[in-house]
Design an enzyme around this catalytic site. Structure first.
Site, PDB file in Angstrom:
ATOM      1  N   LYS A  44       0.806  -1.231   0.000  1.00 29.61           N
ATOM      2  CA  LYS A  44       0.000   0.000   0.000  1.00 29.61           C
ATOM      3  C   LYS A  44       0.836   1.278   0.000  1.00 29.61           C
ATOM      4  CE  LYS A  44      -3.401  -0.802  -0.683  1.00 29.61           C
ATOM      5  NZ  LYS A  44      -3.734  -1.321  -2.052  1.00 29.61           N
ATOM      6  N   HIS A  99       7.000  -7.532  -1.838  1.00 28.05           N
ATOM      7  CA  HIS A  99       6.797  -6.824  -0.576  1.00 28.05           C
ATOM      8  C   HIS A  99       7.623  -7.471   0.535  1.00 28.05           C
ATOM      9  CE1 HIS A  99       3.452  -4.707  -2.352  1.00 28.05           C
ATOM     10  NE2 HIS A  99       2.667  -5.752  -2.405  1.00 28.05           N
ATOM     11  N   SER A 129      -4.728   3.224   3.986  1.00 23.93           N
ATOM     12  CA  SER A 129      -4.926   2.605   2.678  1.00 23.93           C
ATOM     13  C   SER A 129      -5.123   1.098   2.836  1.00 23.93           C
ATOM     14  CB  SER A 129      -3.709   2.906   1.782  1.00 23.93           C
ATOM     15  OG  SER A 129      -3.844   2.300   0.536  1.00 23.93           O
TER      16      SER A 129
END
Ligand code: A3P
Length: 285
Positions: A44, A99, A129
């Site tokens: 995010k 990630h 988010s």
């Protein structure tokens, strides 16, 4: 509905999209190649925006690629069941995203000349988010409220673990020539300047018209309208409630959601966890 997690080295991953075996393979077997370009982020942080920009730089602003190929095929997601086989079978030069925190990444990266772009965003906006995004999926545990998610986030009790550890970990590579650190806030404030920075890092040059095309097709509005980028093609098995990647695309939205007490607590934890970085390291502080 409780979502199941796969735990690996104390970090939670969504069982629906990530297998422990893939995480083991990435750390122990996956070989980073010199020609690779790797986009790294904590989830995010603006990952897909950066992917769109990098793809458009590669095509000199021609939108054909990003308008005909889903964004997760343009830059596959390394640790996902779907992305890993695509990447290991892809010819160089490969573009892919991850990630993963630094200690779970392939060790081969650290002796490679592969280029890495690490994008960082104000963790307060990341939190907000993430809360809204994951809440529309069945990929993570449902906190029930932003208040609970806030607590989980500060403790690192969320998928991919602690934002603070992720950023501290990857920033240890910030002096390496093949490692570019970018901030979402700078991308918003000076998108053209950031695109130029990426071009310099990649050894690419864009003419003025090409630059305008990159700006045009990577804008929030253009990505929102592009079904290849806006996540409208995400499989229904993962969605509980009309998923859209393109929520607000702003900086400072956390101010609309945090209480004063939460904002103060966040400041305190941030100072403690990120102590030692030089002043000005984080553009939002
Ligand atoms: P918000 O939820 O705050 O709107 P990621 O790609 O890492 O999942 O990050 C998603 C966040 O990046 C979302 O933030 C999304 O709106 C924002 N984003 C995506 N494309 C963008 C763009 N072209 N310009 C600005 N923000 C963008």
């Amino acid at each position: 509905m409780m979502s199941e997690y796969t735990w690996f080295e104390g970090i939670a991953f969504s069982t629906k999209v990530i297998k422990k075996e893939t995480l083991e393979n990435i750390r122990n077997k996956f070989v980073v190649k010199e020609e690779d370009l790797i986009i790294l982020t904590y989830p995010k942080s603006g990952t897909n925006w950066l992917v769109e920009i990098v793809c458009l730089i590669q095509t000199k602003g021609d939108p054909k690629w990003i308008q005909s190929v889903p964004i997760w095929d343009c830059s596959p997601w390394l640790e996902a069941d779907y992305g890993y086989p695509l990447i290991i079978n892809k010819e160089v030069p490969r573009l892919f995203s991850s990630h993963l925190p630094i200690h779970l990444f392939s060790k081969s990266l650290f002796s490679s000349k592969a280029k890495v772009i690490y994008l960082i965003r104000n963790p307060r906006d990341v939190l907000v988010s993430a809360y809204f995004f994951w809440g529309k999926t069945n990929l993570v545990r449902n906190p029930g409220s932003l208040e609970t998610y806030f607590e989980w986030f500060l403790k690192g009790n969320v998928v991919y673990g602690s934002w603070f550890e992720h950023v501290r970990g990857w920033l240890s590579m910030r002096e390496c020539d093949n490692f570019l650190v970018l901030y979402y806030e700078d991308m918003k404030k000076d998108t053209k300047g950031t695109i130029k920075k990426i071009c310099d890092f990649l050894g690419k040059k864009l003419g003025p018209d090409e630059m305008e095309l990159v700006l045009k097709y990577s804008s929030f509005q253009a990505m929102k309208e592009n079904d290849m980028s806006n996540f409208s093609l995400v499989k229904n098995d993962f969605i509980t409630n009309g998923l859209n990647l393109m929520r607000k695309g702003t900086t400072g939205d956390w101010k609309n959601h945090f209480t004063v007490a939460q904002a103060e607590l966040f400041d305190k934890v941030f100072q403690e966890k990120m102590a030692g970085f030089p002043p000005g390291m984080f553009p939002w502080e």
